[in-house]
Design a protein around this motif. Sequence first.
Motif, PDB file in Angstrom:
ATOM      1  N   ALA A  36      -9.570   6.807  -9.439  1.00  0.00           N
ATOM      2  CA  ALA A  36      -8.518   7.074  -8.448  1.00  0.00           C
ATOM      3  C   ALA A  36      -7.445   7.958  -9.054  1.00  0.00           C
ATOM      4  N   GLU A  37      -7.082   8.982  -8.308  1.00  0.00           N
ATOM      5  CA  GLU A  37      -5.932   9.814  -8.626  1.00  0.00           C
ATOM      6  C   GLU A  37      -5.164  10.015  -7.333  1.00  0.00           C
ATOM      7  N   LYS A  38      -3.917  10.396  -7.470  1.00  0.00           N
ATOM      8  CA  LYS A  38      -3.067  10.482  -6.294  1.00  0.00           C
ATOM      9  C   LYS A  38      -2.430  11.857  -6.197  1.00  0.00           C
ATOM     10  N   SER A  39      -2.551  12.485  -5.024  1.00  0.00           N
ATOM     11  CA  SER A  39      -1.901  13.755  -4.739  1.00  0.00           C
ATOM     12  C   SER A  39      -1.045  13.550  -3.498  1.00  0.00           C
ATOM     13  N   GLY A  40       0.254  13.622  -3.644  1.00  0.00           N
ATOM     14  CA  GLY A  40       1.134  13.316  -2.531  1.00  0.00           C
ATOM     15  C   GLY A  40       0.977  11.862  -2.152  1.00  0.00           C
ATOM     16  N   ASP A  41       0.603  11.607  -0.900  1.00  0.00           N
ATOM     17  CA  ASP A  41       0.408  10.230  -0.448  1.00  0.00           C
ATOM     18  C   ASP A  41      -1.075   9.857  -0.325  1.00  0.00           C
ATOM     19  N   VAL A  42      -1.955  10.732  -0.797  1.00  0.00           N
ATOM     20  CA  VAL A  42      -3.386  10.508  -0.637  1.00  0.00           C
ATOM     21  C   VAL A  42      -4.054  10.172  -1.968  1.00  0.00           C
ATOM     22  N   TYR A  43      -4.869   9.145  -1.951  1.00  0.00           N
ATOM     23  CA  TYR A  43      -5.638   8.746  -3.122  1.00  0.00           C
ATOM     24  C   TYR A  43      -7.046   9.330  -3.020  1.00  0.00           C
ATOM     25  N   HIS A  44      -7.581   9.826  -4.140  1.00  0.00           N
ATOM     26  CA  HIS A  44      -8.909  10.422  -4.180  1.00  0.00           C
ATOM     27  C   HIS A  44      -9.697   9.784  -5.323  1.00  0.00           C
ATOM     28  N   GLY A  45     -11.018   9.785  -5.216  1.00  0.00           N
ATOM     29  CA  GLY A  45     -11.838   9.313  -6.317  1.00  0.00           C
ATOM     30  C   GLY A  45     -13.237   8.992  -5.864  1.00  0.00           C
ATOM     31  N   THR A  46     -13.875   8.090  -6.581  1.00  0.00           N
ATOM     32  CA  THR A  46     -15.227   7.661  -6.216  1.00  0.00           C
ATOM     33  C   THR A  46     -15.248   6.151  -6.018  1.00  0.00           C
ATOM     34  N   LEU A  47     -16.130   5.742  -5.110  1.00  0.00           N
ATOM     35  CA  LEU A  47     -16.216   4.339  -4.708  1.00  0.00           C
ATOM     36  C   LEU A  47     -17.651   3.855  -4.827  1.00  0.00           C
ATOM     37  N   ASP A  48     -17.830   2.657  -5.368  1.00  0.00           N
ATOM     38  CA  ASP A  48     -19.159   2.041  -5.488  1.00  0.00           C
ATOM     39  C   ASP A  48     -19.340   1.065  -4.335  1.00  0.00           C
ATOM     40  N   LEU A  49     -20.153   1.455  -3.343  1.00  0.00           N
ATOM     41  CA  LEU A  49     -20.341   0.603  -2.174  1.00  0.00           C
ATOM     42  C   LEU A  49     -21.360  -0.499  -2.402  1.00  0.00           C
ATOM     43  N   SER A  50     -21.927  -0.574  -3.604  1.00  0.00           N
ATOM     44  CA  SER A  50     -22.830  -1.693  -3.877  1.00  0.00           C
ATOM     45  C   SER A  50     -22.024  -2.973  -4.073  1.00  0.00           C
ATOM     46  N   LYS A  51     -20.713  -2.824  -4.214  1.00  0.00           N
ATOM     47  CA  LYS A  51     -19.835  -3.990  -4.283  1.00  0.00           C
ATOM     48  C   LYS A  51     -19.571  -4.445  -2.855  1.00  0.00           C
TER      49      LYS A  51
ATOM     50  N   ALA B 106      -8.025   7.891   0.613  1.00  0.00           N
ATOM     51  CA  ALA B 106      -7.405   6.682   1.152  1.00  0.00           C
ATOM     52  C   ALA B 106      -5.899   6.857   1.250  1.00  0.00           C
ATOM     53  N   THR B 107      -5.305   6.116   2.176  1.00  0.00           N
ATOM     54  CA  THR B 107      -3.851   6.083   2.280  1.00  0.00           C
ATOM     55  C   THR B 107      -3.398   4.627   2.360  1.00  0.00           C
ATOM     56  N   ILE B 108      -2.158   4.409   1.997  1.00  0.00           N
ATOM     57  CA  ILE B 108      -1.574   3.069   1.979  1.00  0.00           C
ATOM     58  C   ILE B 108      -0.322   3.064   2.845  1.00  0.00           C
ATOM     59  N   ALA B 109      -0.107   1.980   3.575  1.00  0.00           N
ATOM     60  CA  ALA B 109       1.114   1.819   4.371  1.00  0.00           C
ATOM     61  C   ALA B 109       1.634   0.400   4.185  1.00  0.00           C
ATOM     62  N   ASN B 110       2.893   0.281   3.837  1.00  0.00           N
ATOM     63  CA  ASN B 110       3.524  -1.030   3.645  1.00  0.00           C
ATOM     64  C   ASN B 110       2.774  -1.893   2.647  1.00  0.00           C
ATOM     65  N   GLY B 111       2.237  -1.271   1.627  1.00  0.00           N
ATOM     66  CA  GLY B 111       1.608  -2.021   0.546  1.00  0.00           C
ATOM     67  C   GLY B 111       0.166  -2.428   0.771  1.00  0.00           C
ATOM     68  N   VAL B 112      -0.421  -2.049   1.912  1.00  0.00           N
ATOM     69  CA  VAL B 112      -1.825  -2.396   2.173  1.00  0.00           C
ATOM     70  C   VAL B 112      -2.598  -1.143   2.592  1.00  0.00           C
TER      71      VAL B 112
ATOM     72  N   SER C 271      -4.409   1.553   4.579  1.00  0.00           N
ATOM     73  CA  SER C 271      -4.197   2.017   5.947  1.00  0.00           C
ATOM     74  C   SER C 271      -5.407   2.791   6.469  1.00  0.00           C
ATOM     75  N   THR C 272      -5.907   3.735   5.669  1.00  0.00           N
ATOM     76  CA  THR C 272      -7.121   4.463   6.030  1.00  0.00           C
ATOM     77  C   THR C 272      -8.012   4.610   4.807  1.00  0.00           C
ATOM     78  N   LEU C 273      -9.294   4.649   5.049  1.00  0.00           N
ATOM     79  CA  LEU C 273     -10.261   4.879   3.975  1.00  0.00           C
ATOM     80  C   LEU C 273     -11.347   5.791   4.510  1.00  0.00           C
ATOM     81  N   THR C 274     -11.563   6.878   3.806  1.00  0.00           N
ATOM     82  CA  THR C 274     -12.564   7.848   4.200  1.00  0.00           C
ATOM     83  C   THR C 274     -13.580   7.989   3.077  1.00  0.00           C
ATOM     84  N   VAL C 275     -14.846   7.761   3.397  1.00  0.00           N
ATOM     85  CA  VAL C 275     -15.908   7.893   2.409  1.00  0.00           C
ATOM     86  C   VAL C 275     -16.952   8.847   2.959  1.00  0.00           C
ATOM     87  N   LYS C 276     -17.446   9.725   2.114  1.00  0.00           N
ATOM     88  CA  LYS C 276     -18.407  10.729   2.564  1.00  0.00           C
ATOM     89  C   LYS C 276     -19.787  10.460   1.988  1.00  0.00           C
ATOM     90  N   GLY C 277     -20.819  10.578   2.850  1.00  0.00           N
ATOM     91  CA  GLY C 277     -22.194  10.513   2.359  1.00  0.00           C
ATOM     92  C   GLY C 277     -22.841   9.150   2.382  1.00  0.00           C
TER      93      GLY C 277
END
Length: 264
Positions: A168-183, A207-213, A215-221
């Motif tokens: 995970a890295e953060k640019s502005g208010d957006v988080y980017h990275g890789t996610l393991d969906l086998s979890k 992904a984005t966060i609002a009020n500490g939780v 808010s959105t999650l976008t996964v491709k592929g």
Amino acid sequence: MSQQVRAGRRPVALIGLVVAALLTFGVAACDKGDGGVGNALTPPGAAKNELTAAIAALSGKPYHFAAAQAGTEISSGTVDGKGSAQFHANISDPTSGASVVMDATRVDKTAYLKVDFGALAGVVPVLGDLNRKWVRIDPKKVPASLSKQLDVGLSADLSVLAAGVQTAEKSGDVYHGTLDLSKGAALLNPASAAKPDASAKALPYEATIANGVLSTLTVKGIKIGGKPSDVTLTLTDVGKPVTIEKPKGAVPAPADLYSLLSAA
């Protein structure tokens, strides 16, 4: 197996997807991420800690979700944070061309389904009998793999996503990275029946966060029906109390429905 079950066995393979689609919610946890990682504006490790904490914070909280695949909403629902949930989903099988509209509710660890089988209602008599009627599912009477998916999918516990955040890295208010969906595969990768494709272990996300939780999650592929697809999950009304009740008039699912699920 009765003759009426055998008659529609091929098209009603979709019925297995109906139950598994209580995972559609999880599948809906993603969409337009390109996997790009911008310049990190936070110290090493901080972005990952922030994101995993925001995901874990969903545990025990009520919320509403909406899931979209390629920009089209495929499911929506509400979770009360205490183990009960309700869903509405549009499910289709690209192989047979069949499609159904499903509503599902979980209350006191009991699952209820109501399905508009559309054209399938005229293929197999039992489907016509059950069309648009609430039925109560006995997990002991469905295949073990589907029973597990039913339980995990209807619990709708998105906090399991926290363990899948690889980078995970953060640019502005957006988080980017890789996610393991086998979890938490049964919830997040339903197309593979709890056996995630190797590609599901390192998918790009935004992904984005609002009020500490979360808010959105976008996964491709994510592979859905054997084809990669972009899916997006949006969470709203986090923390707002809701009451989810048992559907009125629900009846026990008949034996032929369990036969269909076993044959799918």
